[in-house]
Design an enzyme around this catalytic site. Structure first.
Site, PDB file in Angstrom:
ATOM      1  N   SER A  90       0.859  -1.168  -0.046  1.00  0.00           N
ATOM      2  CA  SER A  90       0.101  -0.115  -0.075  1.00  0.00           C
ATOM      3  C   SER A  90       1.022   1.327  -0.002  1.00  0.00           C
ATOM      4  O   SER A  90       2.063   1.182  -0.331  1.00  0.00           O
ATOM      5  CB  SER A  90      -0.913   0.098   1.266  1.00  0.00           C
ATOM      6  OG  SER A  90      -1.932   1.093   1.090  1.00  0.00           O
ATOM      7  N   LYS A 103      -0.325   7.363   0.621  1.00  0.00           N
ATOM      8  CA  LYS A 103      -1.438   8.075  -0.372  1.00  0.00           C
ATOM      9  C   LYS A 103      -2.861   7.541   0.177  1.00  0.00           C
ATOM     10  O   LYS A 103      -3.850   8.386   0.067  1.00  0.00           O
ATOM     11  CB  LYS A 103      -1.249   8.317  -1.784  1.00  0.00           C
ATOM     12  CG  LYS A 103      -0.141   9.147  -2.105  1.00  0.00           C
ATOM     13  CD  LYS A 103       0.085   9.262  -3.659  1.00  0.00           C
ATOM     14  CE  LYS A 103       1.374  10.105  -3.949  1.00  0.00           C
ATOM     15  NZ  LYS A 103       2.502   9.771  -3.535  1.00  0.00           N
ATOM     16  N   ASN A 129       7.344   7.341  -1.098  1.00  0.00           N
ATOM     17  CA  ASN A 129       7.829   7.152  -2.187  1.00  0.00           C
ATOM     18  C   ASN A 129       9.158   6.346  -2.289  1.00  0.00           C
ATOM     19  O   ASN A 129      10.105   6.271  -1.222  1.00  0.00           O
ATOM     20  CB  ASN A 129       8.160   8.489  -2.686  1.00  0.00           C
ATOM     21  CG  ASN A 129       7.051   9.431  -2.748  1.00  0.00           C
ATOM     22  OD1 ASN A 129       6.307   9.342  -3.696  1.00  0.00           O
ATOM     23  ND2 ASN A 129       6.895  10.210  -1.516  1.00  0.00           N
TER      24      ASN A 129
END
Length: 316
Positions: free
Chosen positions: A108, A111, A179
């Site tokens: 996951s 975000k 990220n």
């Protein structure tokens, strides 16, 4: 690559994009000649293909990373985000459960926390699917999990012939992180192209911050979190300190031997649709529990009505 180095009984790579699948197949064959490797082409949207693969190989552990990841593209094609990310996750989880898989680990994203864009919302739904499967199995109601198939004409009745085993022990978990440098969707390749072209380097906002981690770090933590799983958890990786994208861009320009705003201009383009200034690692009400690894935490799940959710998902 990391799994291959740990000498698994068998490694199966399933991808819809044959170019990446071919590249990793050639690399692993060369580096690990004794590895029992299967590289298969297929889509997580295709329930027949998924069930065929799961029935043939009966994997014990599944790492599910198949998803559309570019947030701005998903704003423009939200239906594809739902089909691929949400329903794709559901179909893969369902096939894993029916074939006796032991652990299903969903990849996951931060975000998914208080999502402001379609991609993040789709990944939050994926987390809820994982939690729903886990709670239904623990409640002994696995046979009540609806089968979501879109085959209007199932001539050979293949999908309808699938039945839920009496004993199901699949543990479903999610691992959430930020990220990853150099991954699909990473900003670095874009910055490098812009620098090579002489600029400008585009940053959406001077104050925008993100958490970053390298691919090997993220992978090793995901694999480790999978071993901690008991089912239903959302693991949260400690991404360290956040970094300004502006700072990242300026550092890359300097590393390329140029001066920011002198040789190569930085241009601020404004936040994109659904983009946050700050990514959040957790929903505030989730709280955090520790694990043996200080970089891996467990979020306490937000309760929701599983059966209502599953019926709404069927409508979706």
């Amino acid at each position: 690559r990391q799994i291959a180095a740990h000498n698994p009984k068998r490694l199966i790579i399933l991808d819809v994009y044959e170019n990446n699948a071919y590249d990793i197949q050639q690399e692993l064959k060369e580096k690990f000649p004794l590895l029992k490797l299967e590289v298969l082409i297929g889509s997580v949207r295709d329930s027949r293909r998924l069930h065929e693969v799961f029935e043939t190989y009966k994997p014990e552990v599944v790492y599910h990373a198949a998803a559309h990841k570019h947030a701005p593209l998903m704003e423009d094609s939200p239906n594809e985000s739902i089909k691929n990310n949400v329903i794709g996750t559901y179909k893969t989880a369902y096939a894993a459960m029916l074939s006796g898989c032991k652990k299903f680990v969903l990849i996951s994203t931060d975000k998914a926390v208080n999502p402001t864009n379609i991609m993040g919302a789709s990944k939050r739904l994926c987390e809820m699917i994982v939690q729903s499967f886990d709670s239904m199995i623990k409640a002994g109601k696995a046979d009540q999990i609806p089968a979501l198939f879109a085959h209007a004409k199932d001539e050979d009745d293949y999908m309808n012939g699938l039945s839920c085993p009496q004993e199901i022990h699949t543990e479903f978990v999610a691992v959430r992180f930020g990220n990853v440098l150099g991954s699909n969707g990473s900003v670095i390749p874009l910055f490098k192209k812009q620098i090579a072209a002489g600029g400008p380097v585009t940053v959406t906002h001077p104050d925008i911050i993100r958490y970053f981690m390298t691919i090997p770090e993220a992978v090793s933590l995901v694999l480790q979190a999978g071993t901690y799983a008991k089912g239903g958890e959302i693991f949260v990786l400690d991404m360290g300190s956040p970094m300004k994208i502006d700072t990242l861009a300026r550092n890359l320009i300097k590393l390329s031997g140029h001066k920011p705003d002198v040789d190569i201009r930085i241009e601020y383009t404004g936040l994109r649709p659904g983009e946050k200034l700050f990514e959040e690692k957790l929903m505030a009400e989730e709280g955090l529990e520790k694990t043996e690894n200080e970089l891996i935490h467990i979020g306490c799940p937000i309760p929701f009505d599983t059966e209502t959710f599953l019926s709404q998902l069927e409508l979706l």
